[in-house]
Design an enzyme around this catalytic site. Structure first.
Site, PDB file in Angstrom:
ATOM      1  N   GLU A 138       6.673  15.285  17.420  1.00  0.00           N
ATOM      2  CA  GLU A 138       7.374  15.292  16.132  1.00  0.00           C
ATOM      3  C   GLU A 138       6.732  16.318  15.203  1.00  0.00           C
ATOM      4  OE1 GLU A 138       9.075  11.905  13.184  1.00  0.00           O
ATOM      5  OE2 GLU A 138       6.923  11.822  13.558  1.00  0.00           O
ATOM      6  N   LYS A 151       0.879  -1.183   0.000  1.00  0.00           N
ATOM      7  CA  LYS A 151       0.000   0.000   0.000  1.00  0.00           C
ATOM      8  C   LYS A 151       0.915   1.231   0.000  1.00  0.00           C
ATOM      9  CE  LYS A 151      -2.860   3.342   1.176  1.00  0.00           C
ATOM     10  NZ  LYS A 151      -1.884   4.439   1.414  1.00  0.00           N
ATOM     11  N   CYS A 205      12.180  10.918   9.782  1.00  0.00           N
ATOM     12  CA  CYS A 205      11.836  10.484  11.137  1.00  0.00           C
ATOM     13  C   CYS A 205      13.072  10.370  12.020  1.00  0.00           C
ATOM     14  CB  CYS A 205      11.083   9.155  11.103  1.00  0.00           C
ATOM     15  SG  CYS A 205      11.957   7.830  10.248  1.00  0.00           S
ATOM     16  N   GLU A 249       7.945   0.976  12.277  1.00  0.00           N
ATOM     17  CA  GLU A 249       8.995   1.994  12.380  1.00  0.00           C
ATOM     18  C   GLU A 249       8.284   3.330  12.334  1.00  0.00           C
ATOM     19  OE1 GLU A 249      11.321   4.983  11.220  1.00  0.00           O
ATOM     20  OE2 GLU A 249      11.647   3.751   9.440  1.00  0.00           O
TER      21      GLU A 249
END
Length: 484
Positions: free
Chosen positions: A384, A179, A287, A254
Site C-alpha cells: 500500500e 486516541k 485505504c 480495519e
C-alpha cells in the site's frame, strides 16, 4: 484551558478526561499539510493520562449502561445535532489539519459523521427483541454493554472515522477512550466539546491525545479495556494485537488495502473512467481506493484514452479552493514514503504514463500518477502506497483477472465495472475482499457489513455487526412450561 485558533475556530489542545480538560507537560507540534504552517502544540499523553481516562470511563460505565437504549438515544440525538450545528467549523478545522477537501468535508464528511451517531442510536432501539424457539426452550437474545472501549483512529478521515466507532460504542452502552491520530487530532478534540454540550455525562467519552508509540501503546496494553477498535496500518495492528492478546481483549481492525479496480470489456467506459479518476481524491490517502487498475486487454487503449481525459480534471491545489480535486499529502515523512515507492518502481523499469513526481503547487503535493509495466511481484503492486499512485495492468481472461486481483496479501475492497450482471456478480464472488462495489465506488450503507479480509482487517462493523462487537451478546434459554 489551552486553545489555538484554527481556521478562525478556537480549538482546545488538551486532553478531555472525565468531563474536564487536562494538560500534559509534554506536547507535540501539529502543522497543516496545506502550507506547513504550525497550527498548535498539542498535549502529548502517555500511560498516566491513559490510566486516568480508562478509570473515568470505568466509573461512568454503570450509569451510562443503565440508561438503556432509550435513555442513550435521547442524548446521542442531541450529539448528532450538535455536529450538524457546528459543521462549518468542523469542516474548516479538518481541512486545515489534514489537508482534505473543504467542499467534501462540508457536503459529505460532516453530515455523514452526524449520521454515524444518529443511525446507531436508532438501531440500538431495535436490539434485544429476538426470540429463537426450540422444542424444549425459548432462547432470548440480549445485547448487553461490554464495558470500556478503546478507539484508535486514523489521520486520513479523523472526524468521520472516529464517529464511525464512537456512534455504535456509545449506543451499545459502552464508555469510550478515543486516541486521535497525532498527525490530525484537532476535530476529535472538538468532538469532545460537542459531546459535553449535548449532555453526554462526564467519563463516558474521553479523548487522550499523543504519539502512537506512547499513548496508543499504553491504551492497547491496558488491562481494563473490554474492546479495542483500530483503523490504520497492518503493521501497527500486529503490534496492537500482541498487546491486546495478553488480556484477551476482543479487537476490530480495519487496515490497509491494495484494491483491484476491474474494467471489463463491456463496461461503461465513461463511468468507469470518471470513477477511476476519483481514486486520486484525498491525494490517494484512502485505504479503500482502487489503486490497481486491471483492464481487459481488448479495450485497454480505448479505456486508457477515457481515463486520461478524466484525470485531466483532477486539479492539484489548495484543498480550500472549490476547483481543487487533489490536495496535499499529510506530512513530509509521508511524502518521502510515497515518493520512495515511485522512485524505486521507476528504477526497476516501471514507466510513468503520467505523473510520478512532486507537483509544482507545493512541498507536500504529489502529481496524480499512473505506472505501467510493473510485475505482479513488485513492491509497487504488492504494498500500500497511500498516495495518488495507481498501477496499470491488463488481463485476457477471467481466470487471469482473478489471479491478479487476489495476488496480494490484502482484501479490503474491489471495484468491478461491467454491464453484464452475471459476469459482474461472478467476478465479485471470486475476488477476496470485504466490500466489492459493482459499477460504483465508496457507497457506504451503514446497515451493511464493513471490514477487510487477510491483512486488511479482522471483524465486521456496520448494522448489527457493530453491536456484535461492542456488546456482550447473551442467550437466555428458558425451559418451556417451567413458570407457573
Amino acid at each position: 484551558m489551552s486553545t489555538s485558533k484554527i481556521a478562525g475556530v478556537d480549538v482546545s489542545t488538551e486532553h478531555f478526561i472525565d468531563g474536564k480538560r487536562v494538560a500534559s507537560k509534554q506536547t507535540f507540534a501539529n502543522c497543516s499539510p496545506i502550507d506547513g504552517k504550525h497550527l498548535a502544540d498539542v498535549s502529548a499523553g502517555g500511560a498516566a493520562e491513559v490510566d486516568a481516562a480508562v478509570a473515568a470511563a470505568r466509573r461512568a460505565f454503570p450509569k451510562w449502561a443503565g440508561l438503556g437504549p432509550d435513555g442513550r438515544h435521547r442524548v446521542l440525538k442531541k450529539f448528532a445535532q450538535a455536529i450538524l450545528d457546528h459543521g462549518k467549523e468542523l469542516a474548516a478545522v479538518e481541512t486545515a489539519d489534514n489537508g482534505s477537501l473543504l467542499m467534501g468535508n462540508l457536503a459529505r464528511v460532516i453530515p455523514r459523521a452526524a449520521l454515524n451517531i444518529e443511525f446507531f442510536a436508532d438501531r440500538a432501539l431495535k436490539l434485544g427483541h429476538d426470540q429463537i424457539d426450540s422444542p424444549e426452550v425459548v432462547n432470548h437474545v440480549r445485547y448487553d454493554p461490554a464495558g470500556v472501549a478503546a478507539l484508535i483512529t486514523p489521520w486520513n478521515g479523523p472526524f468521520m472515522l472516529t464517529t464511525w466507532k464512537v456512534g455504535p460504542a456509545l449506543a451499545a452502552g459502552d464508555t469510550v477512550v478515543v486516541k486521535p491520530p497525532e498527525w490530525a487530532p484537532l476535530t476529535c478534540s472538538m468532538m469532545a466539546d460537542l459531546a459535553n454540550e449535548a449532555g453526554i455525562p462526564a467519563g463516558v467519552l474521553n479523548v487522550v491525545q499523543g504519539i502512537g508509540e506512547e499513548a496508543g501503546a499504553a491504551l492497547a496494553a491496558h488491562p481494563d479495556i473490554d474492546r479495542l477498535s483500530f483503523t490504520g496500518s497492518t503493521d501497527t495492528a500486529k503490534l496492537i494485537g500482541q498487546s491486546t492478546a495478553r488480556s484477551l481483549t476482543p479487537v476490530s481492525f480495519e487496515l490497509g488495502g491494495k484494491s483491484p479496480y476491474i474494467v471489463c470489456a463491456d463496461a461503461d467506459f465513461d463511468a468507469a473512467a470518471q470513477t477511476a479518476a476519483g481514486q486520486y481524491l484525498n491525494a490517494g490517502q484512502v485505504c479503500l481506493a482502487g489503486t490497481r487498475l486491471l483492464v481487459d486487454a481488448s479495450v485497454a487503449d480505448e479505456f486508457h484514452s477515457k481515463f486520461r481525459a478524466a484525470v485531466g480534471h483532477m486539479t492539484v491545489g489548495d484543498p480550500r479552493e472549490k476547483s481543487t480535486r487533489v490536495g496535499p499529502l499529510i506530512t513530509p515523512e509521508h511524502f518521502k514514503r510515497v515518493e520512495g515507492f515511485v522512485d524505486r518502481a521507476l528504477k526497476s523499469g516501471v514507466k510513468p504514463l503520467w505523473g510520478g513526481k512532486r507537483s509544482s503547487v507545493g512541498e507536500l503535493y504529489f502529481e496524480p500518477t499512473l505506472l505501467e509495466g510493473a510485475r505482479q511481484d513488485m513492491e509497487i503492486v504488492q504494498r500500500e502506497v497511500f498516495g495518488p499512485v495507481l498501477t496499470w495492468q491488463t488481463f485476457r481472461d477471467e481466470d487471469e483477472l482473478v489471479k491478479l486481483a487476489n495476488g496480494t496479501c490484502y482484501g479490503l475492497a474491489a471495484m468491478v465495472f461491467s454491464k453484464n450482471q452475471e459476469r459482474a456478480m461472478r467476478i465479485a464472488s471470486r475476488v477476496t475482499a470485504g466490500t466489492v462495489w459493482v459499477n460504483c465506488f465508496f457507497v457506504r450503507e451503514l446497515a451493511a457489513p464493513f471490514g477487510g479480509s487477510r491483512d486488511s482487517g479482522i471483524g465486521r462493523e456496520g448494522g448489527n455487526w457493530s453491536f456484535d462487537f461492542y456488546c456482550d451478546v447473551k442467550n437466555i434459554a428458558v425451559l418451556k412450561g417451567s413458570f407457573a
